[in-house]
Scaffold this motif. Structure first.
Motif, PDB file in Angstrom:
ATOM      1  N   LEU A 191       0.828  -1.547   0.605  1.00  0.00           N
ATOM      2  CA  LEU A 191      -0.218  -0.037  -0.144  1.00  0.00           C
ATOM      3  C   LEU A 191       0.988   1.138   0.048  1.00  0.00           C
ATOM      4  CD1 LEU A 191      -2.619  -0.991   2.752  1.00  0.00           C
ATOM      5  CD2 LEU A 191      -2.865  -0.920   0.610  1.00  0.00           C
ATOM      6  N   ALA A 192       1.728   1.146   0.805  1.00  0.00           N
ATOM      7  CA  ALA A 192       3.111   2.236   0.654  1.00  0.00           C
ATOM      8  C   ALA A 192       3.652   2.889  -0.664  1.00  0.00           C
ATOM      9  CB  ALA A 192       3.601   1.753   1.779  1.00  0.00           C
ATOM     10  N   VAL A 193       3.509   1.121  -1.649  1.00  0.00           N
ATOM     11  CA  VAL A 193       4.038   1.900  -2.331  1.00  0.00           C
ATOM     12  C   VAL A 193       3.495   2.193  -4.039  1.00  0.00           C
ATOM     13  CG1 VAL A 193       5.773   0.358  -4.355  1.00  0.00           C
ATOM     14  CG2 VAL A 193       6.026  -0.242  -2.095  1.00  0.00           C
ATOM     15  N   HIS A 194       2.149   2.107  -3.070  1.00  0.00           N
ATOM     16  CA  HIS A 194       1.342   2.339  -4.319  1.00  0.00           C
ATOM     17  C   HIS A 194       1.276   4.014  -4.006  1.00  0.00           C
ATOM     18  CE1 HIS A 194      -2.505   3.149  -6.513  1.00  0.00           C
ATOM     19  NE2 HIS A 194      -3.058   3.232  -5.305  1.00  0.00           N
ATOM     20  N   VAL A 195       0.835   4.542  -2.956  1.00  0.00           N
ATOM     21  CA  VAL A 195       0.473   5.433  -2.458  1.00  0.00           C
ATOM     22  C   VAL A 195       1.743   6.829  -2.814  1.00  0.00           C
ATOM     23  CG1 VAL A 195      -0.173   6.992  -0.531  1.00  0.00           C
ATOM     24  CG2 VAL A 195      -1.279   4.987  -0.858  1.00  0.00           C
ATOM     25  N   VAL A 196       2.694   5.921  -2.547  1.00  0.00           N
ATOM     26  CA  VAL A 196       3.690   6.906  -2.518  1.00  0.00           C
ATOM     27  C   VAL A 196       4.182   7.144  -4.038  1.00  0.00           C
ATOM     28  CG1 VAL A 196       6.561   6.838  -2.379  1.00  0.00           C
ATOM     29  CG2 VAL A 196       4.850   6.255  -0.360  1.00  0.00           C
ATOM     30  N   GLY A 197       3.459   6.260  -5.301  1.00  0.00           N
ATOM     31  CA  GLY A 197       4.001   6.138  -6.232  1.00  0.00           C
ATOM     32  C   GLY A 197       3.586   6.974  -7.213  1.00  0.00           C
ATOM     33  N   TYR A 198       1.617   6.948  -6.205  1.00  0.00           N
ATOM     34  CA  TYR A 198       0.625   7.244  -7.181  1.00  0.00           C
ATOM     35  C   TYR A 198       0.965   9.010  -7.222  1.00  0.00           C
ATOM     36  CZ  TYR A 198      -3.882   8.638  -7.762  1.00  0.00           C
ATOM     37  OH  TYR A 198      -5.492   9.390  -7.924  1.00  0.00           O
ATOM     38  N   LEU A 199       1.330   9.467  -5.997  1.00  0.00           N
ATOM     39  CA  LEU A 199       1.330  10.795  -5.122  1.00  0.00           C
ATOM     40  C   LEU A 199       2.699  11.152  -6.105  1.00  0.00           C
ATOM     41  CD1 LEU A 199       0.446  10.807  -1.946  1.00  0.00           C
ATOM     42  CD2 LEU A 199      -1.087  11.143  -3.912  1.00  0.00           C
ATOM     43  N   ALA A 200       3.845  10.217  -5.785  1.00  0.00           N
ATOM     44  CA  ALA A 200       4.841  11.360  -6.655  1.00  0.00           C
ATOM     45  C   ALA A 200       4.574  11.799  -7.877  1.00  0.00           C
ATOM     46  CB  ALA A 200       5.822  10.018  -6.760  1.00  0.00           C
ATOM     47  N   VAL A 201       4.235  10.459  -8.940  1.00  0.00           N
ATOM     48  CA  VAL A 201       4.003  10.709 -10.827  1.00  0.00           C
ATOM     49  C   VAL A 201       2.813  12.330 -11.108  1.00  0.00           C
ATOM     50  CG1 VAL A 201       3.092   9.917 -12.285  1.00  0.00           C
ATOM     51  CG2 VAL A 201       4.711   8.604 -11.205  1.00  0.00           C
ATOM     52  N   VAL A 202       1.947  11.624  -9.887  1.00  0.00           N
ATOM     53  CA  VAL A 202       0.612  13.136 -10.166  1.00  0.00           C
ATOM     54  C   VAL A 202       1.527  14.318  -9.543  1.00  0.00           C
ATOM     55  CG1 VAL A 202      -1.107  14.292  -9.184  1.00  0.00           C
ATOM     56  CG2 VAL A 202      -1.544  11.596  -9.742  1.00  0.00           C
ATOM     57  N   PHE A 203       1.810  14.564  -8.861  1.00  0.00           N
ATOM     58  CA  PHE A 203       2.128  16.085  -8.457  1.00  0.00           C
ATOM     59  C   PHE A 203       4.037  16.361  -8.793  1.00  0.00           C
ATOM     60  CE2 PHE A 203      -0.735  15.406  -4.866  1.00  0.00           C
ATOM     61  CZ  PHE A 203      -1.480  16.652  -4.514  1.00  0.00           C
ATOM     62  N   LEU A 204       4.352  15.580  -9.583  1.00  0.00           N
ATOM     63  CA  LEU A 204       5.946  15.680 -10.316  1.00  0.00           C
ATOM     64  C   LEU A 204       5.260  16.422 -11.751  1.00  0.00           C
ATOM     65  CD1 LEU A 204       7.847  13.182  -9.010  1.00  0.00           C
ATOM     66  CD2 LEU A 204       8.142  15.126  -8.860  1.00  0.00           C
ATOM     67  N   VAL A 205       3.897  15.855 -12.029  1.00  0.00           N
ATOM     68  CA  VAL A 205       3.416  16.139 -13.370  1.00  0.00           C
ATOM     69  C   VAL A 205       2.992  17.335 -13.547  1.00  0.00           C
ATOM     70  CG1 VAL A 205       2.285  14.803 -15.354  1.00  0.00           C
ATOM     71  CG2 VAL A 205       3.667  13.259 -14.215  1.00  0.00           C
ATOM     72  N   MET A 206       1.831  17.718 -12.430  1.00  0.00           N
ATOM     73  CA  MET A 206       0.723  18.505 -12.453  1.00  0.00           C
ATOM     74  C   MET A 206       1.139  19.605 -11.463  1.00  0.00           C
ATOM     75  SD  MET A 206      -2.355  16.385 -12.988  1.00  0.00           S
ATOM     76  CE  MET A 206      -2.118  14.776 -13.319  1.00  0.00           C
ATOM     77  N   SER A 207       0.458  20.572 -12.129  1.00  0.00           N
ATOM     78  CA  SER A 207       0.811  21.420 -10.544  1.00  0.00           C
ATOM     79  C   SER A 207      -0.113  21.143  -9.432  1.00  0.00           C
ATOM     80  CB  SER A 207       0.342  22.796 -11.235  1.00  0.00           C
ATOM     81  OG  SER A 207      -1.041  22.817 -11.561  1.00  0.00           O
ATOM     82  N   PRO A 208       0.151  21.972  -8.305  1.00  0.00           N
ATOM     83  CA  PRO A 208      -0.709  20.924  -7.504  1.00  0.00           C
ATOM     84  C   PRO A 208      -2.274  21.172  -7.162  1.00  0.00           C
ATOM     85  CG  PRO A 208       1.487  23.103  -6.937  1.00  0.00           C
ATOM     86  CD  PRO A 208       0.999  22.860  -8.323  1.00  0.00           C
ATOM     87  N   LEU A 209      -2.606  22.448  -7.784  1.00  0.00           N
ATOM     88  CA  LEU A 209      -4.022  22.553  -8.089  1.00  0.00           C
ATOM     89  C   LEU A 209      -4.670  21.384  -9.161  1.00  0.00           C
ATOM     90  CD1 LEU A 209      -6.763  23.260  -8.059  1.00  0.00           C
ATOM     91  CD2 LEU A 209      -6.237  25.163  -9.937  1.00  0.00           C
ATOM     92  N   LYS A 210      -3.959  20.999 -10.012  1.00  0.00           N
ATOM     93  CA  LYS A 210      -4.618  20.214 -10.963  1.00  0.00           C
ATOM     94  C   LYS A 210      -3.772  18.799 -10.514  1.00  0.00           C
ATOM     95  CE  LYS A 210      -3.923  22.518 -15.490  1.00  0.00           C
ATOM     96  NZ  LYS A 210      -2.678  23.947 -14.762  1.00  0.00           N
ATOM     97  N   ALA A 211      -3.485  18.940  -9.960  1.00  0.00           N
ATOM     98  CA  ALA A 211      -2.940  17.215  -9.149  1.00  0.00           C
ATOM     99  C   ALA A 211      -3.879  17.114  -8.322  1.00  0.00           C
ATOM    100  CB  ALA A 211      -1.605  17.293  -8.503  1.00  0.00           C
ATOM    101  N   VAL A 212      -4.617  17.955  -7.700  1.00  0.00           N
ATOM    102  CA  VAL A 212      -5.910  18.124  -6.885  1.00  0.00           C
ATOM    103  C   VAL A 212      -7.126  18.305  -7.585  1.00  0.00           C
ATOM    104  CG1 VAL A 212      -6.796  19.051  -4.460  1.00  0.00           C
ATOM    105  CG2 VAL A 212      -4.268  18.380  -4.639  1.00  0.00           C
ATOM    106  N   VAL A 213      -7.449  18.670  -7.868  1.00  0.00           N
ATOM    107  CA  VAL A 213      -8.503  18.306  -9.368  1.00  0.00           C
ATOM    108  C   VAL A 213      -8.185  17.140  -9.432  1.00  0.00           C
ATOM    109  CG1 VAL A 213      -9.657  18.844 -11.000  1.00  0.00           C
ATOM    110  CG2 VAL A 213      -8.978  20.532  -9.691  1.00  0.00           C
ATOM    111  N   PHE A 214      -7.105  16.486 -10.390  1.00  0.00           N
ATOM    112  CA  PHE A 214      -7.244  14.776 -10.806  1.00  0.00           C
ATOM    113  C   PHE A 214      -7.480  14.097  -9.907  1.00  0.00           C
ATOM    114  CE2 PHE A 214      -4.513  11.184 -11.411  1.00  0.00           C
ATOM    115  CZ  PHE A 214      -5.110  10.974 -13.067  1.00  0.00           C
TER     116      PHE A 214
END
Length: 342
Positions: A191-214
């Motif tokens: 679960l930790a691998v999933h959460v860290v990987g998911y959040l890392a990709v989303v927030f590295l690729v998008m701005s904070p606002l777009k990441a949260v909306v995504f």
């Protein structure tokens, strides 16, 4: 005429004679490759699209793929995929904990209790939901904010499903943290691998606002899809109480509802549209359920066992009607009609 106690044994013989409990490993391998491949393609699309609102299209597609992966995890949990228990368990852990972030151990424990006592007021965890009531008695026991929600639960049902995805992540993770699942260390690590990987990709690729909306769109649609897939199966069907005298076959059939439709419905609902057959034969591979339905429906007709089936949108109507009636006393508009009376 067979006796009630032997009805299921007779039906089981018919099913086994048709080979409907035989494994379909080739089908599941193709399905697994397609699902994981779709997830990989969407991951690549997310990176390539970059910081754009077009990512919301990816979020919607990802919700569909997550749910399809959840269906595969469900099948593995019921030992439909492989003959070997360890292979099914490993598949379930990888699909659930690692790929979609839903704890396999917690879900299996809850789901097995549901299968043992479907729609049982005391023993089915799917009938014990904090924000919903399925009988007037349950509604009356609600207090505070939950009482307000139940009072208007038919109107709030679909909006509440927007939170289902987040709830699945949080509750299953909490169960592992509390060591309520056997392999809690492994489950937490995945679960930790999933959460860290998911959040890392989303927030590295998008701005904070777009990441949260995504995340909101992805997880919200995931919750709706999951809820809409499971809700038609039992909600609005008879609710059993302690001391009921139903045998196994009638307990499973009378509390379940099938959803009619063709191949697209089978794909859309992951085989859960054959809920009656699935509850009678949980280890039956998904592609055999359609063939089993003909046998089971005819058997029930010959033995005067009520067999419920309807279209998808009609099933949602039954669900909402039942929820509306369950909260009637809180609104001061009457009492819940007996389940299954329609």
């Amino acid at each position: 005429m067979s006796t009630r106690g032997s009805d299921f044994a007779e039906l089981s013989r018919l099913v086994k004679q048709q080979g409907l409990l035989d494994r379909r490993i080739g089908y599941y391998v193709r399905y697994l490759v397609a699902a994981v491949g779709a997830l990989a393609l969407l991951g690549a699309a997310l990176v390539l699209i970059g910081d754009s609102w077009w990512q919301l299209v990816v979020a919607a597609a990802l919700a569909v793929v997550y749910t399809q992966i959840a269906f595969l995890g469900h099948d593995a949990g019921h030992r439909q995929v492989f003959a070997d228990h360890r292979a099914n368990q490993t598949t379930g852990l990888l699909l659930g904990n690692l790929l979609i972030g839903v704890g396999y151990g917690w879900w299996m424990g809850k789901h097995n209790r549901h299968h043992a006592n479907p729609n049982h007021e005391d023993d089915d965890p799917d009938v014990d939901i904090a924000v919903l009531a399925f009988s007037a008695e349950q509604a009356e026991r609600k207090r505070g904010f939950f009482r307000f929600v139940v009072k208007h639960q038919a109107w709030l049902f679909f909006p509440l499903l927007l939170l289902e995805g987040f709830s699945l992540h949080a509750i299953s993770t909490a169960a592992a943290v509390r060591r309520e699942v056997k392999a809690w260390r492994l489950e937490l690590a995945l679960l930790a691998v999933h959460v860290v990987g998911y959040l890392a990709v989303v927030f590295l690729v998008m701005s904070p606002l777009k990441a949260v909306v995504f995340i909101a769109v992805h997880q919200g649609l995931f919750g709706i899809y999951m809820g809409c897939s499971f809700a038609p199966n039992h909600k609005g069907m008879p609710v059993l109480q302690a001391g009921h005298q139903l045998d196994f076959l009638r307990k499973q059939v009378l509390t379940s509802r099938n959803v009619t439709g063709g191949w697209f419905t089978d794909f859309l609902l992951g085989g859960l549209n054959y809920q009656i057959e699935h509850h009678l034969f949980p280890s039956m591979p998904r592609p055999h359920l359609r063939r089993a339905q003909v046998l089971v429906r005819d058997f029930c007709l010959r033995n005067s066992v009520s067999y419920a089936e309807c279209g998808l949108f009609t099933s949602y109507g039954y669900v909402l009607k039942h929820l509306h009636e369950a909260g009637a006393e809180l609104r001061g508009t009457g009492k819940l009609a007996p389940a299954g009376s329609r």
